[in-house]
Structure formats: structure tokens, C-alpha cells
Scaffold this motif. Structure first.
Motif, short mmCIF file in Angstrom:
data_model
loop_
_atom_site.label_atom_id
_atom_site.label_comp_id
_atom_site.label_asym_id
_atom_site.label_seq_id
_atom_site.Cartn_x
_atom_site.Cartn_y
_atom_site.Cartn_z
N TRP A 70 27.50 -9.65 7.73
CA TRP A 70 26.88 -10.84 8.32
C TRP A 70 27.36 -11.07 9.75
N HIS A 71 28.64 -10.82 10.02
CA HIS A 71 29.15 -10.94 11.39
C HIS A 71 28.41 -9.97 12.31
N ARG A 72 28.24 -8.72 11.87
CA ARG A 72 27.54 -7.73 12.70
C ARG A 72 26.09 -8.14 12.93
N TYR A 73 25.44 -8.67 11.87
CA TYR A 73 24.05 -9.10 11.98
C TYR A 73 23.92 -10.27 12.98
N ILE A 74 24.78 -11.26 12.88
CA ILE A 74 24.72 -12.42 13.77
C ILE A 74 25.05 -12.02 15.21
N ALA A 75 26.02 -11.12 15.36
CA ALA A 75 26.35 -10.63 16.71
C ALA A 75 25.17 -9.87 17.30
N SER A 76 24.47 -9.10 16.49
CA SER A 76 23.28 -8.38 16.96
C SER A 76 22.21 -9.36 17.41
N ALA A 77 22.00 -10.41 16.62
CA ALA A 77 21.00 -11.43 16.99
C ALA A 77 21.38 -12.11 18.30
N ALA A 78 22.68 -12.39 18.49
CA ALA A 78 23.13 -13.01 19.74
C ALA A 78 22.88 -12.09 20.92
N CYS A 79 23.05 -10.79 20.71
CA CYS A 79 22.77 -9.82 21.77
C CYS A 79 21.29 -9.87 22.15
N PHE A 80 20.42 -9.83 21.15
CA PHE A 80 18.98 -9.86 21.42
C PHE A 80 18.55 -11.18 22.07
N ASP A 81 19.22 -12.28 21.75
CA ASP A 81 18.85 -13.58 22.31
C ASP A 81 18.87 -13.59 23.83
N GLN A 82 19.74 -12.78 24.43
CA GLN A 82 19.84 -12.72 25.89
C GLN A 82 18.56 -12.18 26.53
N TYR A 83 17.76 -11.46 25.75
CA TYR A 83 16.59 -10.77 26.29
C TYR A 83 15.28 -11.40 25.85
N ARG A 84 15.34 -12.60 25.27
CA ARG A 84 14.11 -13.28 24.83
C ARG A 84 13.36 -13.82 26.04
#
Length: 103
Positions: A65-79
Motif C-alpha cells: 500500500w505504501h508503494r501504491y500510494i507513493a506511485s499515485a503521488a508521483c503521477f499526481d505531479q503530472y496531472r
């Protein structure tokens, strides 16, 4: 044999999500782990890079779950407006499926 065991230990401790250096993880005043690119001033002292090792005792499910949430935070920068993503998001971030709930 020792080098194989060491490689396995490192792989388990270091999250395998490719993240830009400006995604951070911190614990808020309610005890929740938060991921983001902008750390509030009151949490800067305990913020660490999102790909830093997780605390000792973190279960395998919690680590997913930590890896998944960190991945989502990474993608958020490019929305972009409208919910799309800039193409470079897929070069800098690792897309992960949502893990099953921890039981």
C-alpha cells in the motif's frame, strides 16, 4: 550465496517504485502517513523521500500500500486539467495496481 541473500534483503527493504526525488512521506498530526510533493512547514522535520526504507515491522501488505500510494503521488505531479497525464509521467513513475485490502 551471501551476496544473493544481501540482494534479497535490499530488494525487500527498498521500495521498487521509481520516484522523482521531490515526492516525500511524512506522518501528520493524526498519525496518518501522507505522500506529496509539498510538505507543510510543520512536518518538514520528519519528512523523508517517499522511496526511503519503511519503518521496521511494516507488514508486506502495508508495504504494498505504501508503494501504491507513493506511485499515485508521483503521477499526481503530472496531472493536467481534465484528469489526463503528461506523457513523461510514464517515464518517471511506475504504475502499480491497487493492492488488496490488508486483513
Amino acid at each position: 550465496m551471501k551476496s544473493a541473500a544481501l540482494a534479497l534483503a535490499v530488494a525487500l527493504v527498498v521500495p521498487s517504485v521509481a520516484l522523482p526525488a521531490d515526492v516525500f512521506r511524512w506522518t501528520d498530526e493524526y498519525g496518518r502517513v501522507v505522500y506529496g510533493t509539498e510538505v507543510p512547514p510543520e512536518h518538514r522535520a520528519n519528512a523523508v523521500p517517499a522511496n526511503a526504507p519503511l519503518p521496521h515491522g511494516t507488514s508486506a501488505c502495508e508495504a504494498r500500500w505504501h508503494r501504491y500510494i507513493a506511485s499515485a503521488a508521483c503521477f499526481d505531479q503530472y496531472r493536467v486539467v481534465g484528469g489526463g497525464l503528461k506523457p513523461e509521467a510514464y517515464q518517471r513513475c511506475t504504475e502499480l495496481p491497487q493492492p488488496d485490502p490488508c486483513t
